[in-house]
Design a protein around this motif. Structure first.
Motif, PDB file in Angstrom:
ATOM      1  N   MET A  31       0.849  -1.169   0.000  1.00  0.00           N
ATOM      2  CA  MET A  31       0.000   0.000   0.000  1.00  0.00           C
ATOM      3  C   MET A  31       0.895   1.232   0.000  1.00  0.00           C
ATOM      4  O   MET A  31       1.783   1.349   0.815  1.00  0.00           O
ATOM      5  N   GLY A  60      -0.193   5.018  -0.302  1.00  0.00           N
ATOM      6  CA  GLY A  60      -1.164   6.084  -0.481  1.00  0.00           C
ATOM      7  C   GLY A  60      -0.555   7.385  -0.932  1.00  0.00           C
ATOM      8  O   GLY A  60      -1.257   8.294  -1.348  1.00  0.00           O
ATOM      9  N   TYR A 101      -6.870   3.025  -5.082  1.00  0.00           N
ATOM     10  CA  TYR A 101      -7.759   3.232  -3.939  1.00  0.00           C
ATOM     11  C   TYR A 101      -9.022   3.970  -4.366  1.00  0.00           C
ATOM     12  O   TYR A 101     -10.125   3.646  -3.929  1.00  0.00           O
ATOM     13  N   ALA A 125     -11.214   1.914  -1.901  1.00  0.00           N
ATOM     14  CA  ALA A 125     -10.538   1.179  -0.838  1.00  0.00           C
ATOM     15  C   ALA A 125      -9.940   2.153   0.170  1.00  0.00           C
ATOM     16  O   ALA A 125      -9.585   3.278  -0.168  1.00  0.00           O
ATOM     17  N   PRO A 167      -6.889   2.287   2.984  1.00  0.00           N
ATOM     18  CA  PRO A 167      -5.753   1.633   3.641  1.00  0.00           C
ATOM     19  C   PRO A 167      -5.601   2.152   5.071  1.00  0.00           C
ATOM     20  O   PRO A 167      -5.872   3.310   5.349  1.00  0.00           O
ATOM     21  N   ASN A 168      -5.197   1.281   5.968  1.00  0.00           N
ATOM     22  CA  ASN A 168      -4.861   1.685   7.327  1.00  0.00           C
ATOM     23  C   ASN A 168      -3.465   1.148   7.603  1.00  0.00           C
ATOM     24  O   ASN A 168      -3.284  -0.059   7.787  1.00  0.00           O
ATOM     25  N   TYR A 169      -2.495   2.043   7.607  1.00  0.00           N
ATOM     26  CA  TYR A 169      -1.095   1.648   7.750  1.00  0.00           C
ATOM     27  C   TYR A 169      -0.780   1.187   9.165  1.00  0.00           C
ATOM     28  O   TYR A 169       0.090   0.354   9.373  1.00  0.00           O
ATOM     29  N   LYS A 221      -3.978  -2.997   7.252  1.00  0.00           N
ATOM     30  CA  LYS A 221      -5.212  -3.509   6.658  1.00  0.00           C
ATOM     31  C   LYS A 221      -5.622  -2.649   5.469  1.00  0.00           C
ATOM     32  O   LYS A 221      -5.348  -1.460   5.420  1.00  0.00           O
ATOM     33  N   LEU A 222      -6.291  -3.271   4.528  1.00  0.00           N
ATOM     34  CA  LEU A 222      -6.887  -2.586   3.388  1.00  0.00           C
ATOM     35  C   LEU A 222      -8.331  -3.069   3.315  1.00  0.00           C
ATOM     36  O   LEU A 222      -8.586  -4.273   3.287  1.00  0.00           O
ATOM     37  N   LYS A 223      -9.269  -2.124   3.322  1.00  0.00           N
ATOM     38  CA  LYS A 223     -10.684  -2.488   3.274  1.00  0.00           C
ATOM     39  C   LYS A 223     -11.328  -1.876   2.048  1.00  0.00           C
ATOM     40  O   LYS A 223     -11.027  -0.746   1.682  1.00  0.00           O
ATOM     41  N   THR A 254     -11.586  -7.365   3.660  1.00  0.00           N
ATOM     42  CA  THR A 254     -10.456  -6.896   4.453  1.00  0.00           C
ATOM     43  C   THR A 254      -9.233  -7.715   4.089  1.00  0.00           C
ATOM     44  O   THR A 254      -9.259  -8.944   4.144  1.00  0.00           O
TER      45      THR A 254
END
Length: 155
Positions: free
Chosen positions: A1, A3, A52, A57, A59-61, A65-67, A76
């Motif tokens: 990921m 971003g 994204y 989508a 992303p949570n670094y 996680k990528l949702k 997820t």
């Protein structure tokens, strides 16, 4: 990921392993730079802002996680901190190998040949033909100017 990247990259090997026929690929008009052709990375794909946005989508670094929305609810995708660390170590080793490679040395030489004149200071600005400087605010005492084109068509 990634971003912070405006570029999405998927290696041909990844496409092959996913069973995606290369005949399904189509060229894009978006320019990209800073990618060294011929060097494989330690990842299967690099997903940036365009991906994204297209797949909505998130992303949570922090939690790795990528949702994104899927046909049956939220999808997820995640990994462990240990796996992320192993990838980082492998990536650093891979980057070191690239930096010392002969092909990169050749690319560096080409870049040096194309380097602008070092005597010219950064931030200097020369007016192009068909342009002139105009005060941004003639009533201001700051004297800030902007350069505008004088040879533009009315369209």
């Amino acid at each position: 990921m990634d971003g912070g990247s405006g570029l999405n990259i998927m290696y041909a090997k990844t496409l092959d392993e996913m069973g995606i026929d290369r005949m399904n690929l189509r060229p894009i008009r978006a320019p990209f730079h800073g990618v060294i052709p011929g060097f494989l990375g330690t990842f299967h794909a690099i997903l940036g802002r365009p991906c994204y946005a297209k797949f909505m989508a998130v992303p949570n670094y922090t939690y790795l996680k990528l949702k994104m929305l899927g046909p049956c609810g939220v999808i997820t995708i995640g990994t462990s901190f240990r796996r992320a660390y192993e990838c980082e170590v492998k990536c650093c080793g891979h980057a070191s190998a690239i930096v010392t490679s002969e092909e990169l040395a050749t690319l560096r030489e080409e870049v040096i040949e194309e380097t602008p004149d070092a005597k010219r200071s950064f931030g200097s600005f020369e007016l192009a033909k068909g342009s002139k400087e105009v005060l941004v605010d003639p009533s201001s005492s700051e004297g800030k100017k902007v350069c505008i084109g004088t040879a533009l068509s009315s369209e």
